[in-house]
Design a protein around this motif. Structure first.
Motif: not given
Length: 544
Positions: A404-410
């Motif tokens: 799995s990948s958890f992608i945070l865009r900030l």
């Protein structure tokens, strides 16, 4: 001699040394360290001992001295660095951090260092009773630089010594906050002057305003640069978090961090720490299989977790990925229906991407039992809420059996942001551009119905339509042949939000809301436009 003026400097530098110590210990335990790392660990303990002694903190100096001694034995190859030494050193680093916290809080330290000092002095390979990973959440005491400030600690890894370097100075974080506030007020007044210039139709004033805009743009850029701190400020503590949890639950994990040098605004970085701890703990506990499961699947016995930070245009992307069991969308939907978090009809229509975002619903969990690590269904909800409060968004990708990948865009900053100004009835509201995927002028004949839901075709995907006026309880006047809307993402699903009209895009200075507005869900702050109008900044995901 009164040493109190130097206390803050001692605290900041000591924590920087301890951060380096924890990072190096974990690195060496995973057999990825080098002779240079052994020397750096020895120097960090030596420097901490010297600073504590000069400040009169005898017990901190004594414990640091014993850590220095055992590392000296490793340097001289009298000892081989093993798990027992790693446990002892991490236990010592934790105790030193607590003692330094006592100093910071101006408390008389009553920490008992005798037993640990004795074990450090008499350590032999294979000794019993050495265990640092006792189940404590080391995130609570993991060392970081004070207030995220860059440290001028004694150099490690061959860095040049910055003591006495007149080109580098320490600045209190309150000064930086004040500087960004002044810059934001100047930007607000720039828009005010532009409004006056349009009303007066004065070429000279317009020319001066254009020049002012250029100078303020340069000032804003420089102020942001001053506030930027490297991702390593928080990332360097995560190997310790992963190491201790993996040891506690009996998993073998290789943890990698890429992009430590990527810089973010201090405010965003401070808010990002806890969400990343949540995600990493979930990856260790839920994401990665046990050694037996991995062997049965033909995978390497050691699981792998990667934390990646990178720049993409005006955003920073942070990714946590693992090579674990992945998530089953069908099981997620079934669990959500069973817990009555979604209706059976809504569950049947969900895409895999939407199913993954179910993990962010409060109370959702597929864990078979609740432990002190996870299973209560609160972690990912907190992650999503925090990321959205920072002006970013979270997406999840997963493949069953692969990971799995958890992608945070900030955004790069949360104080001065670009927004889309829209008209709702008689008021103007601001939507952060990070929440806007596209603006659309939609012909009414392109709208169709799916049950009670109005939808329109967008890039081959039927998107539901929602009236932002109706959501906010405002009268709506969506008259005319064309509807103005913007596309946003909610819980992994794109929607079209209808407004009365677009005003344009603008850079604004975000001001926090006071009570009682601060407690209202969906409001992310306020701002003043050039004409003096006060606008609210909508946190779209939370308001819906």
């Amino acid at each position: 001699m009164d040493m109190s003026p130097y206390r803050d400097l001692f605290i900041s530098e000591s924590r920087e040394h301890l951060r380096a110590v924890s990072e190096l210990i974990v690195k060496m335990e995973q057999e990825t360290g080098s002779r240079a790392d052994v020397d750096a660990l020895f120097r960090a303990a030596h420097s901490l001992k010297g600073m504590a002694a000069s400040m009169g903190y005898g017990e901190i100096a004594e414990l640091s001295h014993r850590i220095e001694d055992i590392m000296d034995r490793v340097r001289k190859e009298e000892l081989v660095f093993d798990g027992g030494i790693a446990d002892l050193l991490l236990e010592g680093a934790d105790l030193l951090e607590m003692m330094i916290t006592d100093v910071a809080n101006e408390l008389q330290s009553v920490r008992d260092i005798g037993d640990l000092v004795q074990r450090l002095a008499t350590y032999r390979p294979g000794a019993e009773g050495v265990a640092a990973a006792d189940g404590r959440d080391n995130a609570a005491v993991a060392p970081t630089a004070r207030h995220g400030q860059p440290s001028s600690a004694t150099p490690l890894h061959g860095e040049p010594d910055r003591y006495g370097d007149a080109s580098t100075v320490r600045v209190r974080t309150e000064v930086l906050d004040h500087l960004i506030n002044i810059t934001g007020e100047l930007i607000t007044n720039k828009h005010r002057l532009m409004t006056v210039g349009r009303e007066l139709a004065s070429p000279l004033l317009d020319e001066a305003t254009v020049e002012l805009s250029r100078l303020l743009r340069d000032l804003h850029t420089e102020v942001l640069l001053v506030r930027l701190v490297p991702f390593s400020t928080i990332a360097d503590r995560f190997p310790r978090v992963v190491r201790d949890l993996a040891k506690k639950i009996g998993k073998e994990i290789v943890f990698e961090v890429d992009g430590k040098g990527i810089e973010l605004d201090r405010g965003i970085l401070e808010g990002l720490s806890d969400p990343l701890v949540h995600i990493l703990r979930n990856a260790v506990d839920h994401g990665l299989e046990s050694a037996g499961e991995r062997r049965a699947c033909g995978k390497p016995l050691q699981g792998r977790i990667r934390l990646i930070a990178r720049r993409e245009k005006d955003q920073v992307v942070v990714v946590v990925e693992d090579d674990g069991r992945g998530m089953d969308p069908a099981r997620l939907v079934a669990t959500a229906i069973e817990k009555r978090l979604v209706s059976p009809e809504a569950g049947r229509l969900m895409s895999a991407r939407e199913a993954f975002m179910l993990t962010c619903i409060p109370g959702f969990s597929t864990a078979r039992e609740v432990t002190d690590v996870s299973g209560r269904g609160v972690g990912m909800d907190a992650v999503r809420s925090t990321v959205q409060a920072l002006g970013g968004n979270l997406t999840i990708e997963s493949e069953l059996g692969k990971g799995s990948s958890f992608i945070l865009r900030l955004p790069l900053t949360i104080a001065i942001i670009n927004v889309l100004l829209v008209r709702l009835a008689r008021i103007t509201v601001a939507i952060p551009v990070t929440s806007v995927q596209r603006t659309v002028e939609l012909r009414r004949d392109l709208i169709s119905s799916r049950g009670k839901q109005k939808v329109f075709d967008f890039d081959g995907e039927p998107l539901p339509l929602l009236s932002l006026n109706r959501v906010l309880g405002l009268p709506h006047s969506h008259a005319g042949e064309l509807l103005s809307l913007f596309v946003s993402e909610l819980k992994g699903r794109r929607v079209g939000l209808v407004v009365d009209g677009f005003i344009g895009q603008q850079e604004i200075f975000v001001k926090p809301l006071g009570r009682p507005l601060a407690s209202m869900k969906g409001l992310g702050g306020g701002a003043v436009l050039g004409n003096g109008e006060v606008v609210f900044i909508l946190d779209v995901a939370n308001i819906l």
